[in-house]
Design a protein around this motif. Sequence first.
Motif, PDB file in Angstrom:
ATOM      1  N   PHE A 120     -24.359  60.211 -20.970  1.00  0.00           N
ATOM      2  CA  PHE A 120     -22.956  60.174 -21.395  1.00  0.00           C
ATOM      3  C   PHE A 120     -22.816  59.936 -22.896  1.00  0.00           C
ATOM      4  O   PHE A 120     -22.195  60.729 -23.611  1.00  0.00           O
ATOM      5  N   TRP A 121     -23.396  58.853 -23.397  1.00  0.00           N
ATOM      6  CA  TRP A 121     -23.160  58.484 -24.794  1.00  0.00           C
ATOM      7  C   TRP A 121     -23.908  59.382 -25.772  1.00  0.00           C
ATOM      8  O   TRP A 121     -23.471  59.579 -26.903  1.00  0.00           O
ATOM      9  N   THR A 122     -25.013  59.966 -25.320  1.00  0.00           N
ATOM     10  CA  THR A 122     -25.685  60.956 -26.164  1.00  0.00           C
ATOM     11  C   THR A 122     -24.800  62.175 -26.339  1.00  0.00           C
ATOM     12  O   THR A 122     -24.680  62.735 -27.441  1.00  0.00           O
ATOM     13  N   THR A 123     -24.141  62.584 -25.246  1.00  0.00           N
ATOM     14  CA  THR A 123     -23.212  63.717 -25.315  1.00  0.00           C
ATOM     15  C   THR A 123     -22.027  63.392 -26.224  1.00  0.00           C
ATOM     16  O   THR A 123     -21.559  64.248 -26.986  1.00  0.00           O
ATOM     17  N   VAL A 124     -21.541  62.152 -26.146  1.00  0.00           N
ATOM     18  CA  VAL A 124     -20.435  61.748 -27.027  1.00  0.00           C
ATOM     19  C   VAL A 124     -20.827  61.915 -28.492  1.00  0.00           C
ATOM     20  O   VAL A 124     -20.075  62.484 -29.298  1.00  0.00           O
ATOM     21  N   ILE A 125     -22.002  61.426 -28.846  1.00  0.00           N
ATOM     22  CA  ILE A 125     -22.454  61.506 -30.242  1.00  0.00           C
ATOM     23  C   ILE A 125     -22.625  62.956 -30.676  1.00  0.00           C
ATOM     24  O   ILE A 125     -22.196  63.360 -31.775  1.00  0.00           O
ATOM     25  N   LYS A 126     -23.229  63.770 -29.813  1.00  0.00           N
ATOM     26  CA  LYS A 126     -23.382  65.187 -30.144  1.00  0.00           C
ATOM     27  C   LYS A 126     -22.028  65.862 -30.308  1.00  0.00           C
ATOM     28  O   LYS A 126     -21.845  66.732 -31.165  1.00  0.00           O
ATOM     29  N   ALA A 127     -21.067  65.447 -29.483  1.00  0.00           N
ATOM     30  CA  ALA A 127     -19.731  66.028 -29.560  1.00  0.00           C
ATOM     31  C   ALA A 127     -18.998  65.599 -30.836  1.00  0.00           C
ATOM     32  O   ALA A 127     -18.190  66.362 -31.382  1.00  0.00           O
ATOM     33  N   VAL A 128     -19.259  64.383 -31.299  1.00  0.00           N
ATOM     34  CA  VAL A 128     -18.676  63.930 -32.564  1.00  0.00           C
ATOM     35  C   VAL A 128     -19.100  64.861 -33.704  1.00  0.00           C
ATOM     36  O   VAL A 128     -18.277  65.310 -34.512  1.00  0.00           O
ATOM     37  N   PHE A 129     -20.387  65.158 -33.758  1.00  0.00           N
ATOM     38  CA  PHE A 129     -20.886  66.044 -34.814  1.00  0.00           C
ATOM     39  C   PHE A 129     -20.314  67.459 -34.673  1.00  0.00           C
ATOM     40  O   PHE A 129     -19.983  68.109 -35.670  1.00  0.00           O
ATOM     41  N   ALA A 130     -20.186  67.942 -33.430  1.00  0.00           N
ATOM     42  CA  ALA A 130     -19.613  69.274 -33.223  1.00  0.00           C
ATOM     43  C   ALA A 130     -18.154  69.308 -33.661  1.00  0.00           C
ATOM     44  O   ALA A 130     -17.721  70.247 -34.350  1.00  0.00           O
TER      45      ALA A 130
END
Length: 288
Positions: free
Chosen positions: A180-190
């Motif tokens: 979950f939180w890895t996806t959040v961080i990746k989504a922040v950059f996107a």
Amino acid sequence: MSDDEQRSRGADETAEKRAKDAAEVEQGHRPDALILHEIIRREGEEELRRTTLALALSAFAAGLTMGFSLIVPGVLKGHLPHEPWAELVLSMGYSIGFLIVVLGRQQLFTENTVTPILPLLNERTLGSLARVARLWSIVLVGNILATFVIASVLAHTDAFQPEVRKAFAEISRHTIEDPFWTTVIKAVFAGWLIALMVWILPATGSAAPFIIILMTWLVSMCGLAHIVAGSVDAFYLVATGEIGMGAYLTGFFAPTLIGNVLGGVTLVSVLNFGQVVPDLEGQKRSGV
């Protein structure tokens, strides 16, 4: 011709040349942050005034178009050799959906983390907030519904060869593989990259297609999470029965939505707005 007439004519020609030079300098001058802010703010105002039907149709069209961000990489993956350099080419294919959507002026949710936010920051009222919430809701729902439709078509038809459909599944699995939180961080950059793309596009002129391809290629190459493009991938797995709708909602949709909004609104809209606030206040004080 008398000396006075020659001097007068020479002065006129000099003034004309200076004006021409100034116009050329102004034309070649890179727009500053205040100009970019004003262009995007006006675009945001126009979007906020659009009717519900117009926004919904545009958002649905954008979601369908984003299917090409799975189709093109899938076709390439199905035909390219399994070499390290092939991944870079596949990432370039991911940009096609974004290129069509942005140049076609279709409504994409992550673009709307910038354009309607600037009018809200300029007029911080409940009415403005409600208008932004309306726009976001319509566009997000339209985008996601359309990605479900296009993913279902890809999964349940023979439009593409078996090796290409296998490539669709392989690509899609990478979308939901992170916690979950890895996806959040990746989504922040996107969200950050897409919002930056929207911010700089008014200054790029004829180079706009190159900027769109570059920024979205970075999103794919770095394995970042985009709420609309990634939903096509995740819904493909839902449509083929590989994952359930709950896994999509909790494993991809929720963390990606949070990250994209944080990256677009906080890191681009608010920070870039902050750099023009002194100029805006100066204009208000001077009555400009």
